[in-house]
Design an enzyme around this catalytic site. Structure first.
Site, short mmCIF file in Angstrom:
data_model
loop_
_atom_site.label_atom_id
_atom_site.label_comp_id
_atom_site.label_asym_id
_atom_site.label_seq_id
_atom_site.Cartn_x
_atom_site.Cartn_y
_atom_site.Cartn_z
N SER A 100 0.84 -1.19 0.00
CA SER A 100 0.00 0.00 0.00
C SER A 100 0.89 1.26 0.00
CB SER A 100 -0.93 -0.06 1.22
OG SER A 100 -2.03 0.76 1.04
N ASP A 351 -8.39 -5.93 -5.35
CA ASP A 351 -8.04 -4.84 -4.46
C ASP A 351 -8.41 -3.48 -5.07
OD1 ASP A 351 -6.91 -3.14 -2.62
OD2 ASP A 351 -4.84 -3.57 -3.21
N HIS A 376 -5.88 -6.76 -0.97
CA HIS A 376 -4.80 -5.80 -0.68
C HIS A 376 -3.53 -6.48 -0.16
CE1 HIS A 376 -3.73 -1.66 -0.46
NE2 HIS A 376 -3.64 -1.57 0.84
#
Lengths: 420, 420
Positions: A100, A351, A376
């Site tokens: 991320s 995601d 994710h």
């Protein structure tokens, strides 16, 4: 050999940053470390978790100004140099890992400090999500797609917004909502906008962490959480039966794994117990401007256009700063990666952050891996008997890249110039 | 196509930064611009020339803290983005040019902002001159080598220091020195250390700008200035005849091209009329620590060891800061350039700054060009009938690289991802 990790996870307009949680949930690194005889370092980003330069005051207007991604990268550079014992020719290859926002940082530190970092595994890094790069509704369309996989689920959610608003407009309806959804607080003080935001955010989170195993990463959830909540919404529902379905769905989100059932604390927002998120809001108000919108047509949410002017004004109210819309692009280049090397960008097709992963330019040594059936940064998570082959293959590929980067690090320091 | 120039020239512990002078002396760019249909931009570094963010106060302790190379690079990034009209996929290739510190910046902007700069010509850039990278006496040995090419010249200079000091220790001697060397100020107030420093600095400058043509770049000097001054020192001299030789040599340095002969203003230091240099001193006290020393054995100077402790204390006295010895290495990596691309580093073998140019690691697209018979960034100077083939070949090679970088810039933007 050393492996340096900086992993942080983005939630929708919110970053989760306490490092211990990431140390616990980044099983991939722990599982491969021995094979590479690697030291693992989890380095916490300044202003997150316990890394508060001005203690409790750090997130206040007057003290927050030193929170930038560039400063965080410089911190990591300093730390790596310290771990390398300040040597001019570092002895150990360093591999950066991140998911991320942490994946962005992993990529960026390889881009900006390639002399310190031999390669980077950048999982679910939305490096291409800044203004003008992607469509602002793509994020919510990907969320919706996960719910659409389950019959009627996204349709029911899409219908629920109007229903919830209309119930909330009467006293009786409001009371019914309050009771059915098991909301905290007084029934006559229901804040409908907060409730809607809470529900939207819950669906986004469910999509983000739609893992094949039960996980407490962002909040405790069962395996395949989208399918689990959608089992209560898999028929064409209306009125009270729809609200009951939503209630059951949201109960999974709010109460899974809890010994005693609690009311749904929708005004708290998404303060996951594991993670702390305050700093990201400031970063989003300065350099990390990522437009997100919904149309209500192609996604299951209420229409909500991207309004940079309003966004800017809100930032000014909170922090006395206006966001620089093109700051991150200027600094990091978006997907103009032709000069980059030794980075793997991996994206899970489930995601929503993959909305920021449409990278059109890759170089000889920048790879993009798309992982079917993955949420994710699943590839960084601990392996599980429930893992499917796409994520297993991705991890195998990561290892091949890491080995190659280490080999070329070892080969490269053989040339020496002697001057007399 | 746009060509962005940032050129600044380092003098020994002193940087010359007024942009107009560089615009005047960077003939190479002007000569090739039409062929590339290029726009030329000379961008002045913050805190130099007229680019003073706090006006006259800018160089004072309280205001100088925003002077860093990283900030300057960010300024250039911003400027380039502005010139590209803030477009996400820049339309025009940008080539960075720079000499000396400007050459470092040209290389660094390609390293740090490759999405904004397609390639860099980095002339005489001492990127490998930070602590631990090169020998501190190499700079002065290269200066000495230029004078050694002329019989007795370096030997005479080497002998002169003791002689000057001994003359200065008596009233008569001091008066003789003052008169012979044509020094400004009162003869009984001669500051011997300033005088020695002035002479040393003069020789260094002569070596740096030992061009085949007359030039006023740093100060007005004839073609082949080292040979010109050495003609007065080309016999084995001693005592008064040695001092007379030194006097004639220094008169060339101080008075060449002047209509009326002036006294030698040795206390002024090297404030070249064309250039302003205050900011560099601060940068050298923070991030740009470049150890220089002399042994008095292998070079023609008085012995002067590198003493970082004293250096740091002097910085603290002047600016309330201590230098970070490894800052530039951490930030830019010295010669660990394996991940860099599209940079040409050129060094003249007559140039003392080549001491910081011994680069052991070059990649597929990072070239090092060594130019025989060339002083400080001669290759960026206007072409001259007196140019020898090495510098002509270097310029030809520069053009080949520039053409290649432009071609690959144009080729690279052809891939497009469409999402629906």
């Amino acid at each position: 050999m050393k492996i340096v990790l900086q992993i942080l996870s983005l939630q929708r307009h919110r970053l989760s940053g306490q490092i211990e949680a990431f140390a616990n949930y980044t099983g991939f690194m722990w599982e491969i470390a021995a094979e590479y005889q690697a030291k693992i370092v989890f380095a916490e980003h300044r202003y997150y978790g316990e890394s508060k330069p001005f203690g409790n005051k750090s997130l206040e207007k007057e003290y927050i100004g030193y929170l930038t991604s560039a400063q965080a990268l410089a911190d990591y550079a300093d730390l790596i140099n310290y771990l390398q014992k300040d040597e001019i020719k570092p002895r150990y290859p360093v591999i950066a890992f991140g998911g991320s926002y942490g994946g962005m940082l992993a990529a960026y530190i390889r881009i900006k400090y390639p002399h310190l970092v031999a390669g980077a595994i950048a999982a679910s890094a939305p490096i291409h999500m800044f203004p003008g790069m992607t469509k602002c509704d793509l994020f919510n369309r990907i969320v919706t797609a996960s719910f659409k996989r389950n019959f009627y689920c996204s349709e029911n959610i899409q219908k629920s917004w109007h229903l919830i608003r209309s119930y909330s407009s009467s006293v009786n309806g409001s009371e019914y909502l309050h009771k059915t959804l098991n909301l905290c607080g007084a029934s006559n003080a229901t804040d409908i906008n907060s409730l809607i935001e809470y529900l939207e955010s819950a669906y986004v989170t469910l999509a983000m962490v739609n893992y094949p195993f039960a996980s407490s990463f962002l909040t405790p959830l069962p395996a395949q959480p989208v399918a689990v909540v959608c089992q209560y919404l898999n028929q064409n529902l209306a009125n009270e039966s729809l609200l009951e379905g939503i209630a059951k769905a949201i109960d999974v989100y709010a109460n899974y794994g809890k010994k005693t059932k609690q009311c749904v604390d929708y005004k708290e927002g998404d303060n996951y117990q594991n993670l702390d998120a305050g700093g990201w809001d400031f970063q989003a108000c300065t350099e990390m401007v990522m437009p997100v919108c919904s149309t209500g047509q192609n996604d299951m949410f209420e229409a909500s256009p991207w309004n940079f002017t309003k966004y800017s004004e809100d930032c000014y109210k909170k922090y006395n700063v206006y966001p620089r819309e093109n700051m991150a692009r200027l600094e990091y280049g978006g997907d103009l990666l032709q000069a980059a090397s030794n980075i793997v960008f991996s994206y899970g097709l489930l995601d929503p952050w993959t909305a920021g992963g449409f990278i059109s330019s890759v170089s000889d040594s920048v790879d993009v891996i798309l992982i079917a059936d993955a949420a994710h940064h699943l590839d960084l998570m601990p392996s599980s008997p429930d893992d499917q082959s796409p994520v297993k293959d991705a991890r195998e590929k990561h290892k091949q890249h890491i080995s190659k980067w280490i080999d070329s690090f070892r080969a490269r320091n053989k040339h020496v110039v002697t001057y007399l």
